[in-house]
Design an enzyme around this catalytic site. Structure first.
Site, PDB file in Angstrom:
ATOM      1  N   LYS A 279       0.851  -1.196   0.000  1.00 20.37           N
ATOM      2  CA  LYS A 279       0.000   0.000   0.000  1.00 20.37           C
ATOM      3  C   LYS A 279       0.881   1.238   0.000  1.00 20.37           C
ATOM      4  CE  LYS A 279      -3.871   1.920   2.720  1.00 20.37           C
ATOM      5  NZ  LYS A 279      -4.714   1.679   3.926  1.00 20.37           N
TER       6      LYS A 279
ATOM      7  N   SER B 254      -9.391   1.633   3.197  1.00 16.55           N
ATOM      8  CA  SER B 254      -8.618   2.440   2.273  1.00 16.55           C
ATOM      9  C   SER B 254      -7.621   1.623   1.453  1.00 16.55           C
ATOM     10  CB  SER B 254      -7.854   3.521   3.050  1.00 16.55           C
ATOM     11  OG  SER B 254      -6.959   2.935   3.991  1.00 16.55           O
TER      12      SER B 254
ATOM     13  N   SER C  85      -9.642  -0.644   7.354  1.00 13.38           N
ATOM     14  CA  SER C  85      -9.069  -0.611   6.010  1.00 13.38           C
ATOM     15  C   SER C  85      -8.417  -1.925   5.600  1.00 13.38           C
ATOM     16  CB  SER C  85      -8.040   0.512   5.905  1.00 13.38           C
ATOM     17  OG  SER C  85      -8.663   1.767   6.076  1.00 13.38           O
TER      18      SER C  85
END
Length: 604
Positions: free
Chosen positions: A78, A152, A176
Site C-alpha cells: 500500500k 482504504s 481498512s
C-alpha cells in the site's frame, strides 16, 4: 500463474526449477500503468536489483533457498508504506517523497525472500473505507466494476483478489484491512496493534494504526504476518509478544458472540448471507451467543464523530492547510473536524473509551470471540458519489471500534450473496489472540472453502494444516502417552494454559515401549532403526510455564527433540535407553491409545 498460493509459488522454484528472474519479469511486463490498482510498478532495473540482492542472500545461506520462506514470492505494498526505491505518496502526489529505507515490515518480508512488485492505490491518507478517494482513480470491485472495492487499502486487496500477487500489505486504523477483504473474497488479517511495526508508515491515527495483510488463504496470511512481525525498538508503538497470554483456544465447539440485533442498512442480500453463515456454524456445533452490540457502536462513533479525529489532524493538519487544492475535499473535511474539539473533550472521550473497552472485555470472558459481518452492505460507486460521507460511515459499522478496543481481527470470506457479490465475516478477539483467530479461520476454511479471490480457482479441501511454528511466547511440544487428551496427566498441560495444535505422527523412525512400574502407566519413545510412525498430539505451552512443566517429568523420561511426519522438529518426550530392555515393545500398535484399547479388549 493466476491466483497461486504461497505453497504453489514455492513449488515453482523447488529443486532448481523455474527461476525468479524469468517469472517475475514476465509478471511485471503484464502489468498496466493505467490500472487504477497501481500507483507505482517496479521498473526492470529495480526488479533486477531486488533479484540480485535475493541471490546474494541465498549464497550467504550456502544456496539453501528453503531457508527463505518467501523466496522469490512477489507482493504489493500500500502506498502509505515505505519501499526504498519507490516514491511514497499516500494517495496525494503533492505529498510524495523518496524514502531512504524500507518500512520495518517490508524489510522483514524482503529478508524472508519476497520481492516488491509495486505500490498500490488507496483512499487518500488512508482516510476512507470505500476505495474511491484517490487522484489515481477509484479502484473497482474485483467481481463487479459498478461496486466499490472497499478501502482504504483498495489496491492491495484488488491485486490479491485478481491473483496478480499472493499477498499484499495494507494498513488498518478503522477497518481498512478488513472491508476490502470482505468485498473481494480474500483474507484480511488485522493484527494486534504493535505486533507489526508501523515505522515507515505514513500515520493516519498513529496510536491506532496497524500494518495489515491480505492473502488468498488463512495459512498464507498468518505466514506473512509472522514473517513481517517483530519488536522494533525504533517504533515507540511497537509491542513485544507477551509471555503467558491467557488461553484462548476455541477448540471444536467454540462459543462466538454475535450482535443481538445486526444492522444491514436495508441490504437484504447481506442479511440473507449472514443468516446462512450462522446456520452453517450452528450445524457445525458452534455456539452462537447474542450480545448487546451498543458498546461497540458507541466506541466506534468516537473515532470519526468525536474528538479522536484530532489524531488525524495531528498527523495531517499542517499539510492539509498548506495544500488545500491537493487534498480530497472529503478527506480535508474529516481532518478539519478536529478544530471543533478541545483538549478537555478529548480526555473525556478517552475516559469513555476505557469504560466501553471494559464492557467489551466482559463479552470475551464468556465467549471465545466476537463474530460480525465484515460490512453491513456493499455500495455502488454511484452510491458513494451521491453520499460520500454517509455511505463510507455505514461501512465502518462493524470495524471502527476494533483498534480502539485493542483487539485483533481476522476477516474471512463467507460465500457469495444471491446477487453474485462476495460476503465476508470477521472474527474479533482480545489483543495477542491472533493465533487463535487463525486456528479458527483454518477450521472455517475447511468447513466453507471459498474460491481464491476473483480468480475462479477452487480452494483445495483437505485436512486443516497447523502452523509450522508456534506463536511468539510459546514452546511446541509433542506428547505420546499419559499427557494425551483425556489421559491422566493431561491436566498438567491444561492448567498451564497449553493449547492443542494438532494430532499427527512422528517420522517413521521411532519405537514405542510400555514402561514397567510407572504410575500412571506411561510409554517410552526412542529413535531407532526399523522404527515406525507413532501417534502424537502437539501442544503449544506458554514459555513462562514451560519450565514448571519440564520439572514434573520423571526419569527415565526427559524432554528432547522429536521429528514429526512432515519433517518438523519439536520438543517432545524421549526415554533413557537403559530401561528399554525391561519394557515391552508396543511399536506395532502405532500409539499409546491403541495399546490401551488393546489391553481393555483382552480378557483378564
Amino acid at each position: 500463474m493466476n491466483g497461486l498460493t504461497l505453497e504453489e509459488w514455492r513449488g515453482l522454484y523447488a529443486e532448481g526449477g523455474s527461476e525468479p528472474a524469468r517469472i517475475l519479469h514476465t509478471l511485471r511486463a503484464s502489468l498496466r500503468a493505467d490500472d487504477p490498482a497501481w500507483v507505482h510498478i517496479v521498473g526492470e532495473s529495480g526488479l533486477d536489483a531486488q533479484l540480485s540482492a535475493l541471490a546474494e542472500r541465498v549464497a550467504a545461506l550456502g544456496g539453501d533457498r528453503a531457508a527463505l520462506p518467501l523466496y522469490g514470492v512477489p507482493f504489493a505494498v500500500k502506498d502509505n508504506i515505505d519501499v526504498q526505491g519507490m516514491p511514497t505518496t499516500a494517495g496525494c502526489p503533492a505529498y510524495a517523497y523518496e524514502p531512504a529505507a524500507h518500512a520495518f515490515a517490508v524489510a522483514r518480508l524482503v529478508e524472508a525472500g519476497a520481492i516488491v512488485l509495486g505500490k498500490t492505490n488507496l483512499d487518500q491518507f488512508a482516510t476512507g473505507l470505500v476505495g474511491t478517494r484517490s487522484p489515481y482513480g477509484a479502484v473497482a470491485n474485483a467481481f463487479d466494476p459498478t461496486r466499490v472495492s472497499g478501502g482504504s487499502s483498495s489496491g492491495s486487496a484488488d491485486v490479491v483478489a485478481r491473483g496478480i500477487v499472493p499477498f499484499s500489505l495494507g494498513t488498518d486504523t478503522a477497518g481498512s484491512g478488513r472491508v476490502p477483504a470482505g468485498f473481494n473474497n480474500i483474507v484480511g488479517l488485522k493484527p494486534t496493534r504493535g505486533w507489526l511495526s508501523t515505522r515507515g508508515v505514513v500515520p493516519a491515527c498513529r496510536s491506532l494504526d496497524c500494518v495489515s495483510v491480505f492473502a488468498l488463504t488463512v495459512d498464507d496470511a498468518e505466514l506473512v504476518a509472522r514473517a513481517a512481525a517483530g519488536y522494533d525498538e525504533d517504533d515507540p508503538y511497537s509491542r513485544q509478544w507477551p509471555r503467558g497470554v491467557p488461553r484462548r483456544e476455541m477448540g471444536q465447539h467454540p462459543r462466538l458472540a454475535v450482535p443481538e440485533h445486526p444492522e444491514f442498512h436495508a441490504d437484504a442480500q447481506a442479511e440473507a448471507a449472514w443468516q446462512a453463515t450462522l446456520a452453517r456454524l450452528r450445524q457445525a456445533g458452534v455456539s452462537l451467543v447474542p450480545v448487546d452490540f451498543s458498546p461497540m457502536r458507541e466506541l466506534a462513533k468516537l473515532l470519526y464523530e468525536g474528538p479522536f479525529v484530532a489524531e488525524r489532524h495531528a498527523s495531517l493538519g499542517a499539510f492539509v492547510e498548506r495544500h488545500p487544492a491537493e487534498v480530497d475535499p472529503v478527506v480535508a473535511g474529516i481532518v478539519r473536524q478536529a478544530q471543533a474539539y478541545t483538549a478537555s473533550e478529548l480526555l473525556q472521550a478517552e475516559y469513555l473509551r476505557m469504560a466501553l473497552k471494559r464492557r467489551i472485555e466482559r463479552i470475551f470472558q464468556r465467549c471465545d470471540a466476537l463474530l460480525v459481518p465484515t460490512a453491513p452492505t456493499h455500495p455502488t460507486l454511484q452510491d458513494v458519489r451521491e453520499r460520500p460521507v454517509a455511505a463510507n460511515a455505514e461501512l465502518g459499522y462493524y470495524t471502527n471500534f476494533v483498534n480502539l478496543a485493542d483487539c485483533s481481527a481476522l476477516a474471512l470470506p463467507a460465500g457469495m450473496r444471491a446477487d453474485g457479490l462476495p460476503f465476508g465475516v470477521t472474527l474479533v478477539a482480545p489483543a495477542w489472540h491472533d493465533c487463535a483467530l487463525a486456528n479458527f479461520g483454518r477450521c472455517w476454511q475447511q468447513l466453507a472453502p471459498w474460491t481464491l479471490g476473483a480468480t475462479g480457482r477452487a480452494m483445495t479441501r483437505g485436512a486443516a494444516r497447523a502452523p509450522s511454528t508456534p506463536c511468539e511466547g510459546f514452546v511446541r511440544v509433542a506428547v505420546a502417552g499419559a499427557h494425551l487428551s483425556g489421559m491422566p496427566l493431561n491436566y498438567q498441560l491444561v492448567e498451564r494454559d497449553a493449547r492443542l495444535v494438532e494430532r499427527t505422527t512422528t517420522a517413521p523412525a521411532y519405537r514405542l515401549y510400555a514402561l514397567t512400574d510407572t504410575v500412571p502407566p506411561k510409554p517410552g519413545l526412542a529413535r531407532a532403526s526399523g522404527g515406525a510412525a507413532i501417534d502424537v498430539e502437539v501442544w503449544d505451552i506458554p514459555v513462562g510455564h514451560f519450565g514448571s512443566f519440564v520439572a514434573l517429568v520423571p526419569a527415565p523420561l526427559a524432554i528432547g527433540t522429536l521429528e514429526l511426519a512432515d519433517g518438523r522438529c519439536v520438543k517432545g518426550f524421549v526415554c533413557e535407553p537403559w530401561v528399554l530392555a525391561q519394557a515391552r515393545d508396543i511399536t506395532a500398535f502405532g500409539g499409546w491409545r491403541n495399546y490401551l484399547d488393546y489391553l481393555t479388549a483382552v480378557p483378564a
